[in-house]
Write a protein that holds these residues in place. Structure first.
Motif, PDB file in Angstrom:
ATOM      1  N   ASN A  91      18.810  32.701  45.543  1.00 50.76           N
ATOM      2  CA  ASN A  91      19.020  31.273  45.696  1.00 50.76           C
ATOM      3  C   ASN A  91      17.730  30.484  45.500  1.00 50.76           C
ATOM      4  OD1 ASN A  91      19.607  28.675  46.568  1.00 50.76           O
ATOM      5  ND2 ASN A  91      20.978  29.344  48.197  1.00 50.76           N
ATOM      6  N   SER A  92      16.763  30.596  46.431  1.00 52.04           N
ATOM      7  CA  SER A  92      15.583  29.738  46.369  1.00 52.04           C
ATOM      8  C   SER A  92      14.457  30.274  47.240  1.00 52.04           C
ATOM      9  CB  SER A  92      15.937  28.316  46.826  1.00 52.04           C
ATOM     10  OG  SER A  92      16.338  28.336  48.199  1.00 52.04           O
ATOM     11  N   ILE A  93      13.248  29.770  46.983  1.00 56.11           N
ATOM     12  CA  ILE A  93      12.109  29.871  47.889  1.00 56.11           C
ATOM     13  C   ILE A  93      11.829  28.458  48.386  1.00 56.11           C
ATOM     14  CG2 ILE A  93       9.676  30.457  48.130  1.00 56.11           C
ATOM     15  CD1 ILE A  93       9.948  32.419  45.906  1.00 56.11           C
ATOM     16  N   ALA A  94      11.604  28.307  49.689  1.00 58.15           N
ATOM     17  CA  ALA A  94      11.369  26.982  50.263  1.00 58.15           C
ATOM     18  C   ALA A  94      10.199  27.030  51.231  1.00 58.15           C
ATOM     19  CB  ALA A  94      12.618  26.475  50.975  1.00 58.15           C
ATOM     20  N   ALA A  95       9.468  25.918  51.337  1.00 63.40           N
ATOM     21  CA  ALA A  95       8.384  25.768  52.301  1.00 63.40           C
ATOM     22  C   ALA A  95       8.768  24.677  53.286  1.00 63.40           C
ATOM     23  CB  ALA A  95       7.080  25.419  51.605  1.00 63.40           C
ATOM     24  N   PHE A  96       8.526  24.932  54.584  1.00 63.52           N
ATOM     25  CA  PHE A  96       8.915  23.996  55.637  1.00 63.52           C
ATOM     26  C   PHE A  96       7.682  23.525  56.392  1.00 63.52           C
ATOM     27  CE2 PHE A  96      12.492  26.732  54.818  1.00 63.52           C
ATOM     28  CZ  PHE A  96      13.583  25.870  54.810  1.00 63.52           C
ATOM     29  N   THR A 126      -1.166  30.251  47.059  1.00 64.51           N
ATOM     30  CA  THR A 126      -0.098  30.444  46.097  1.00 64.51           C
ATOM     31  C   THR A 126       0.949  31.357  46.708  1.00 64.51           C
ATOM     32  OG1 THR A 126      -1.296  32.277  45.073  1.00 64.51           O
ATOM     33  CG2 THR A 126      -1.551  30.111  44.070  1.00 64.51           C
ATOM     34  N   CYS A 127       2.170  31.208  46.261  1.00 63.59           N
ATOM     35  CA  CYS A 127       3.272  32.062  46.672  1.00 63.59           C
ATOM     36  C   CYS A 127       3.636  32.931  45.475  1.00 63.59           C
ATOM     37  CB  CYS A 127       4.460  31.215  47.118  1.00 63.59           C
ATOM     38  SG  CYS A 127       5.899  32.188  47.625  1.00 63.59           S
ATOM     39  N   LEU A 136       7.644  38.375  37.494  1.00 63.49           N
ATOM     40  CA  LEU A 136       6.624  38.065  38.485  1.00 63.49           C
ATOM     41  C   LEU A 136       6.225  36.610  38.324  1.00 63.49           C
ATOM     42  CD1 LEU A 136       4.750  39.295  40.695  1.00 63.49           C
ATOM     43  CD2 LEU A 136       3.097  39.750  38.874  1.00 63.49           C
ATOM     44  N   MET A 137       6.318  35.820  39.397  1.00 65.21           N
ATOM     45  CA  MET A 137       6.030  34.388  39.361  1.00 65.21           C
ATOM     46  C   MET A 137       4.967  34.050  40.387  1.00 65.21           C
ATOM     47  SD  MET A 137       9.924  32.897  39.366  1.00 65.21           S
ATOM     48  CE  MET A 137       9.319  31.214  39.556  1.00 65.21           C
ATOM     49  N   CYS A 138       4.127  33.068  40.050  1.00 61.73           N
ATOM     50  CA  CYS A 138       3.141  32.540  40.984  1.00 61.73           C
ATOM     51  C   CYS A 138       3.391  31.046  41.149  1.00 61.73           C
ATOM     52  CB  CYS A 138       1.728  32.799  40.474  1.00 61.73           C
ATOM     53  SG  CYS A 138       0.432  32.226  41.589  1.00 61.73           S
ATOM     54  N   LEU A 139       3.670  30.617  42.382  1.00 64.66           N
ATOM     55  CA  LEU A 139       3.994  29.229  42.672  1.00 64.66           C
ATOM     56  C   LEU A 139       2.825  28.553  43.381  1.00 64.66           C
ATOM     57  CD1 LEU A 139       7.618  29.689  44.113  1.00 64.66           C
ATOM     58  CD2 LEU A 139       6.915  29.470  41.716  1.00 64.66           C
ATOM     59  N   ALA A 142       1.183  24.042  47.375  1.00 67.54           N
ATOM     60  CA  ALA A 142       1.295  22.650  47.797  1.00 67.54           C
ATOM     61  C   ALA A 142       2.608  22.005  47.374  1.00 67.54           C
ATOM     62  CB  ALA A 142       0.120  21.842  47.254  1.00 67.54           C
ATOM     63  N   ASP A 143       3.100  22.328  46.157  1.00 67.98           N
ATOM     64  CA  ASP A 143       4.298  21.650  45.665  1.00 67.98           C
ATOM     65  C   ASP A 143       5.384  22.583  45.147  1.00 67.98           C
ATOM     66  OD1 ASP A 143       3.249  22.510  43.219  1.00 67.98           O
ATOM     67  OD2 ASP A 143       2.463  20.533  42.694  1.00 67.98           O
ATOM     68  N   GLY A 144       5.136  23.889  45.101  1.00 65.46           N
ATOM     69  CA  GLY A 144       6.145  24.840  44.655  1.00 65.46           C
ATOM     70  C   GLY A 144       6.284  24.980  43.159  1.00 65.46           C
ATOM     71  N   ASN A 145       5.484  24.265  42.379  1.00 68.56           N
ATOM     72  CA  ASN A 145       5.584  24.365  40.931  1.00 68.56           C
ATOM     73  C   ASN A 145       5.059  25.724  40.439  1.00 68.56           C
ATOM     74  OD1 ASN A 145       6.673  21.792  40.603  1.00 68.56           O
ATOM     75  ND2 ASN A 145       4.646  20.827  40.487  1.00 68.56           N
ATOM     76  N   THR A 146       5.632  26.209  39.345  1.00 68.31           N
ATOM     77  CA  THR A 146       5.237  27.494  38.789  1.00 68.31           C
ATOM     78  C   THR A 146       3.887  27.384  38.089  1.00 68.31           C
ATOM     79  OG1 THR A 146       7.559  28.120  38.460  1.00 68.31           O
ATOM     80  CG2 THR A 146       5.898  29.357  37.227  1.00 68.31           C
ATOM     81  N   LEU A 147       2.935  28.211  38.483  1.00 66.50           N
ATOM     82  CA  LEU A 147       1.617  28.241  37.849  1.00 66.50           C
ATOM     83  C   LEU A 147       1.596  29.208  36.678  1.00 66.50           C
ATOM     84  CD1 LEU A 147      -0.635  28.275  41.042  1.00 66.50           C
ATOM     85  CD2 LEU A 147      -0.092  26.321  39.585  1.00 66.50           C
ATOM     86  N   TRP A 148       2.245  30.365  36.825  1.00 66.47           N
ATOM     87  CA  TRP A 148       2.353  31.326  35.740  1.00 66.47           C
ATOM     88  C   TRP A 148       3.477  32.297  36.067  1.00 66.47           C
ATOM     89  CZ3 TRP A 148       1.759  36.259  37.523  1.00 66.47           C
ATOM     90  CH2 TRP A 148       0.920  36.460  38.612  1.00 66.47           C
ATOM     91  N   SER A 149       3.939  32.997  35.048  1.00 69.85           N
ATOM     92  CA  SER A 149       4.942  34.036  35.250  1.00 69.85           C
ATOM     93  C   SER A 149       4.821  35.064  34.141  1.00 69.85           C
ATOM     94  CB  SER A 149       6.360  33.440  35.267  1.00 69.85           C
ATOM     95  OG  SER A 149       6.694  32.911  34.003  1.00 69.85           O
TER      96      SER A 149
END
Length: 294
Positions: A91-96, A126-127, A136-139, A142-149
């Motif tokens: 489903n998703s990754i979320a930060a709270f 990074t997440c 493999l993804m790196c988020l 701070a904002d959850g945007n994808t940095l690389w995959s």
């Protein structure tokens, strides 16, 4: 129904405190403005989560949804307070943001997998997420945007940990993967700056249940400690395996002081220093109804 969360003294094994709560999974961090630590607990399938102040035992936030099937705490935006990062499988990754009691960002994902938070300086995090299908993804924390995959990692992901195993000043990402959900496991090592694959093992057992890295003996080099579900030559029970984190050579299980033989049905593994007489880390293994320290 409710569960019980217990706090133990790692030196003596004595129970210090317990809380009646909804915990199936949990993490601990300094999540708000007060100096005390908070405990985030959630029950994935009930759709409930809570933040508990560990000093007062009071519930600070009741969230009427699950924060994730896996959760971690880390300061991902540099504000000096830990956020809770949760993975909802398929489903998703979320930060709270616990202090503001709101979701900070939500990133959709395509399949189940595992993740780890890489906290960096200054004020960066990074997440890193490894999908079961091999991406493999790196988020950006701070904002959850994808940095690389990258798409070519493996078919089935199991566990990950971070360590500077070769002492070059760069943190490496250690991934446990397999060619199928029940197949033999491999270890993969990635450079977290260049994303280059530094090493891929031959099949060594698995799937891996859990692993971590740290120095558990008298040499200056970190070890990589794995608990895998079965071995290629003996598929009857899980084993604890120890690798040199730099050379990635397998050490014998007898290298872990006081531990011999086979480890059965363990669900999680962590390494902490709870013996003040030495500087080495000890191993904590937990299964469905007990906790073991070595």
């Amino acid at each position: 129904w409710k569960s019980q969360v217990s706090v133990f003294d790692l030196t003596t094994g004595a129970e210090l405190q317990n809380y009646s709560t909804i915990a199936d999974i949990m993490c601990i961090g300094q999540m708000d403005d007060d100096p005390g630590m908070e405990l985030a607990v959630c029950r994935p399938f009930s759709g409930r989560s809570s933040i508990i102040d560990l000093t007062t035992g009071q519930t600070e936030w009741s969230y009427n949804n699950s924060m994730g099937d896996m959760i971690q705490s880390a300061d991902i935006d540099g504000d000096g307070k830990d956020e809770v990062i949760g993975l909802h499988h398929s489903n998703s990754i979320a930060a709270f943001d616990v202090d503001l009691q709101t979701a900070k960002w939500i990133q959709p994902i395509l399949s189940e997998g595992t993740f780890i938070v890489h906290e960096q300086e200054p004020a960066e995090a990074t997440c890193i997420y490894l999908e079961a299908r091999g991406r493999l993804m790196c988020l950006n924390g701070a904002d959850g945007n994808t940095l690389w995959s990258r798409e070519d990692v493996a078919h089935s992901s199991t566990e990950m940990c971070l360590a500077d195993g070769d002492n070059d000043g760069v943190i490496e990402l250690y991934c446990g993967t397999s060619s199928s959900s029940y197949g033999p496991g491999r270890l993969l090592v990635f450079d977290t700056i260049t994303q280059a694959l530094e090493w891929r093992s031959t099949p060594i057992g698995g799937p891996f249940i859990s692993f971590d890295a740290g120095n558990i003996d008298d040499d200056p080099q970190d070890e990589l400690v794995l608990c895998c579900e079965d071995l290629i030559d003996d598929a009857t029970s899980p084993y604890l395996m120890v690798f040199d984190a730099e050379s990635l050579q397998l050490k014998t299980i007898q290298d872990v002081e006081g531990l011999q033989g086979t480890i059965y049905e363990f669900a999680d593994l962590a390494m902490v220093d709870f013996t003040p007489q030495d500087d080495n880390l000890e191993i904590i293994l937990t299964d469905t109804d007990s906790c073991h320290g070595f």
